[in-house]
Design a protein around this motif. Structure first.
Motif, PDB file in Angstrom:
ATOM      1  N   MET A 103       0.821  -1.198   0.000  1.00 42.96           N
ATOM      2  CA  MET A 103       0.000   0.000   0.000  1.00 42.96           C
ATOM      3  C   MET A 103       0.862   1.259   0.000  1.00 42.96           C
ATOM      4  SD  MET A 103      -3.062  -0.383  -0.460  1.00 42.96           S
ATOM      5  CE  MET A 103      -4.085   1.002  -0.314  1.00 42.96           C
ATOM      6  N   SER A 104       1.915   1.286   0.821  1.00 39.60           N
ATOM      7  CA  SER A 104       2.731   2.499   0.898  1.00 39.60           C
ATOM      8  C   SER A 104       3.398   2.799  -0.440  1.00 39.60           C
ATOM      9  CB  SER A 104       3.767   2.375   2.015  1.00 39.60           C
ATOM     10  OG  SER A 104       4.674   1.342   1.736  1.00 39.60           O
ATOM     11  N   THR A 105       3.761   1.768  -1.177  1.00 43.51           N
ATOM     12  CA  THR A 105       4.384   1.995  -2.484  1.00 43.51           C
ATOM     13  C   THR A 105       3.398   2.637  -3.450  1.00 43.51           C
ATOM     14  OG1 THR A 105       5.802   0.083  -2.122  1.00 43.51           O
ATOM     15  CG2 THR A 105       5.603   0.861  -4.371  1.00 43.51           C
ATOM     16  N   LEU A 106       2.159   2.204  -3.409  1.00 44.74           N
ATOM     17  CA  LEU A 106       1.145   2.815  -4.276  1.00 44.74           C
ATOM     18  C   LEU A 106       0.862   4.253  -3.861  1.00 44.74           C
ATOM     19  CD1 LEU A 106      -1.297  -0.179  -4.773  1.00 44.74           C
ATOM     20  CD2 LEU A 106       0.477   0.655  -6.315  1.00 44.74           C
ATOM     21  N   LEU A 107       0.947   4.540  -2.558  1.00 38.85           N
ATOM     22  CA  LEU A 107       0.787   5.928  -2.119  1.00 38.85           C
ATOM     23  C   LEU A 107       1.954   6.786  -2.606  1.00 38.85           C
ATOM     24  CD1 LEU A 107      -0.571   5.432   1.506  1.00 38.85           C
ATOM     25  CD2 LEU A 107      -1.799   6.307  -0.474  1.00 38.85           C
ATOM     26  N   THR A 163      20.529 -20.077   6.648  1.00 41.81           N
ATOM     27  CA  THR A 163      19.932 -20.306   5.330  1.00 41.81           C
ATOM     28  C   THR A 163      18.411 -20.223   5.401  1.00 41.81           C
ATOM     29  OG1 THR A 163      21.783 -21.708   4.667  1.00 41.81           O
ATOM     30  CG2 THR A 163      19.748 -21.946   3.423  1.00 41.81           C
ATOM     31  N   GLY A 164      17.827 -20.826   6.413  1.00 41.28           N
ATOM     32  CA  GLY A 164      16.372 -20.777   6.574  1.00 41.28           C
ATOM     33  C   GLY A 164      15.864 -19.366   6.802  1.00 41.28           C
ATOM     34  N   MET A 165      16.562 -18.618   7.663  1.00 41.39           N
ATOM     35  CA  MET A 165      16.145 -17.233   7.914  1.00 41.39           C
ATOM     36  C   MET A 165      16.272 -16.396   6.642  1.00 41.39           C
ATOM     37  SD  MET A 165      15.156 -16.864  11.062  1.00 41.39           S
ATOM     38  CE  MET A 165      15.262 -15.135  11.381  1.00 41.39           C
ATOM     39  N   ALA A 166      17.393 -16.550   5.937  1.00 38.51           N
ATOM     40  CA  ALA A 166      17.624 -15.764   4.731  1.00 38.51           C
ATOM     41  C   ALA A 166      16.615 -16.113   3.643  1.00 38.51           C
ATOM     42  CB  ALA A 166      19.047 -15.971   4.235  1.00 38.51           C
ATOM     43  N   LEU A 167      16.336 -17.389   3.462  1.00 41.67           N
ATOM     44  CA  LEU A 167      15.368 -17.782   2.435  1.00 41.67           C
ATOM     45  C   LEU A 167      13.957 -17.310   2.771  1.00 41.67           C
ATOM     46  CD1 LEU A 167      16.627 -21.328   1.376  1.00 41.67           C
ATOM     47  CD2 LEU A 167      16.846 -19.152   0.158  1.00 41.67           C
ATOM     48  N   GLY A 168      13.646 -17.253   4.052  1.00 40.83           N
ATOM     49  CA  GLY A 168      12.351 -16.690   4.453  1.00 40.83           C
ATOM     50  C   GLY A 168      12.254 -15.217   4.085  1.00 40.83           C
ATOM     51  N   GLY A 169      13.334 -14.467   4.313  1.00 37.66           N
ATOM     52  CA  GLY A 169      13.352 -13.056   3.939  1.00 37.66           C
ATOM     53  C   GLY A 169      13.276 -12.865   2.431  1.00 37.66           C
ATOM     54  N   VAL A 170      13.998 -13.709   1.680  1.00 36.01           N
ATOM     55  CA  VAL A 170      13.970 -13.624   0.217  1.00 36.01           C
ATOM     56  C   VAL A 170      12.564 -13.932  -0.293  1.00 36.01           C
ATOM     57  CG1 VAL A 170      14.807 -14.712  -1.902  1.00 36.01           C
ATOM     58  CG2 VAL A 170      16.415 -14.089  -0.103  1.00 36.01           C
ATOM     59  N   THR A 171      11.933 -14.941   0.272  1.00 34.99           N
ATOM     60  CA  THR A 171      10.578 -15.306  -0.152  1.00 34.99           C
ATOM     61  C   THR A 171       9.611 -14.157   0.072  1.00 34.99           C
ATOM     62  OG1 THR A 171      11.024 -17.618   0.347  1.00 34.99           O
ATOM     63  CG2 THR A 171       8.720 -16.967   0.168  1.00 34.99           C
ATOM     64  N   ARG A 172       9.678 -13.553   1.252  1.00 31.24           N
ATOM     65  CA  ARG A 172       8.776 -12.426   1.528  1.00 31.24           C
ATOM     66  C   ARG A 172       9.082 -11.261   0.602  1.00 31.24           C
ATOM     67  NH1 ARG A 172       7.789  -9.387   7.332  1.00 31.24           N
ATOM     68  NH2 ARG A 172       6.828  -7.543   6.477  1.00 31.24           N
ATOM     69  N   GLY A 173      10.348 -10.972   0.374  1.00 28.01           N
ATOM     70  CA  GLY A 173      10.716  -9.871  -0.509  1.00 28.01           C
ATOM     71  C   GLY A 173      10.218 -10.080  -1.928  1.00 28.01           C
ATOM     72  N   ILE A 174      10.411 -11.295  -2.454  1.00 31.16           N
ATOM     73  CA  ILE A 174       9.983 -11.588  -3.826  1.00 31.16           C
ATOM     74  C   ILE A 174       8.460 -11.521  -3.947  1.00 31.16           C
ATOM     75  CG2 ILE A 174       9.929 -13.374  -5.621  1.00 31.16           C
ATOM     76  CD1 ILE A 174      12.640 -12.045  -5.334  1.00 31.16           C
ATOM     77  N   LEU A 175       7.750 -12.082  -2.975  1.00 30.64           N
ATOM     78  CA  LEU A 175       6.281 -12.044  -3.025  1.00 30.64           C
ATOM     79  C   LEU A 175       5.754 -10.616  -2.948  1.00 30.64           C
ATOM     80  CD1 LEU A 175       5.279 -15.142  -0.864  1.00 30.64           C
ATOM     81  CD2 LEU A 175       5.010 -14.839  -3.326  1.00 30.64           C
ATOM     82  N   VAL A 176       6.315  -9.823  -2.039  1.00 32.04           N
ATOM     83  CA  VAL A 176       5.872  -8.426  -1.932  1.00 32.04           C
ATOM     84  C   VAL A 176       6.202  -7.672  -3.214  1.00 32.04           C
ATOM     85  CG1 VAL A 176       6.346  -6.248  -0.744  1.00 32.04           C
ATOM     86  CG2 VAL A 176       5.895  -8.312   0.566  1.00 32.04           C
ATOM     87  N   GLY A 177       7.391  -7.920  -3.772  1.00 34.68           N
ATOM     88  CA  GLY A 177       7.757  -7.255  -5.021  1.00 34.68           C
ATOM     89  C   GLY A 177       6.840  -7.622  -6.169  1.00 34.68           C
ATOM     90  N   ALA A 178       6.509  -8.896  -6.282  1.00 35.99           N
ATOM     91  CA  ALA A 178       5.620  -9.334  -7.365  1.00 35.99           C
ATOM     92  C   ALA A 178       4.228  -8.732  -7.204  1.00 35.99           C
ATOM     93  CB  ALA A 178       5.540 -10.860  -7.388  1.00 35.99           C
ATOM     94  N   LEU A 179       3.704  -8.744  -5.992  1.00 33.83           N
ATOM     95  CA  LEU A 179       2.372  -8.177  -5.764  1.00 33.83           C
ATOM     96  C   LEU A 179       2.366  -6.663  -5.971  1.00 33.83           C
ATOM     97  CD1 LEU A 179       1.206 -10.278  -2.682  1.00 33.83           C
ATOM     98  CD2 LEU A 179       0.433 -10.451  -5.055  1.00 33.83           C
TER      99      LEU A 179
END
Length: 148
Positions: free
Chosen positions: A1-5, A75-91
């Motif tokens: 939402m903030s990006t669209l604002l 690795t698990g923590m980093a991949l979790g952050g990457v997953t959230r980043g990619i999903l937020v970026g795509a949306l």
């Protein structure tokens, strides 16, 4: 939402008055940067807040007692952050594409920088989460008595 604002504010305030860089309309120029900003913020926030909240609430012991080595945990923590980043970026890109045309010149480079940037900021978030001891942890200020 903030990006669209941000996109709306930049479009209304600067969109008609800012010169088009390289002949590209201003909103088309600024939108990929806003998408990347959202990705990096979320990749960092995912790992840093996960570690910090676990430390503050005292349930980090549950994470540390799991049969994982330090590399697997990181690795698990980093991949979790990457997953959230990619999903937020795509949306965010999909939502922005409803208002601004987003031409994609090279999909492979786009994915490379998206994953690489998200991974870097997820790892920085791990460092931030390990370093901070409370939510508003700040660097110590230098007072006049500590200066030479």
């Amino acid at each position: 939402m903030s990006t669209l604002l941000f996109l709306a504010v930049f479009g209304v305030a600067l969109g008609r008055h800012a010169p088009a860089p390289g002949g590209v309309p201003y909103l088309v120029f600024v939108t990929p940067g806003l998408v990347m900003m959202a990705m990096l913020q979320n990749a960092y926030a995912n790992t840093s807040s996960s570690l910090l909240v676990a430390k503050v609430q005292g349930n980090i012991v549950d994470l540390l007692l799991a049969p994982l080595g330090p590399g697997e945990f990181l690795t698990g923590m980093a991949l979790g952050g990457v997953t959230r980043g990619i999903l937020v970026g795509a949306l965010t890109a999909l939502a922005a594409a409803l208002f601004v045309p987003l031409p994609l010149a090279n999909l492979a480079l786009c994915l490379f920088y998206a994953v690489g940037g998200s991974l870097l900021f997820a790892l920085l978030g791990v460092l931030g989460g390990l370093w901070a001891q409370k939510m508003d942890h700040r660097l110590p200020s230098r007072t006049s008595s500590s200066r030479r």
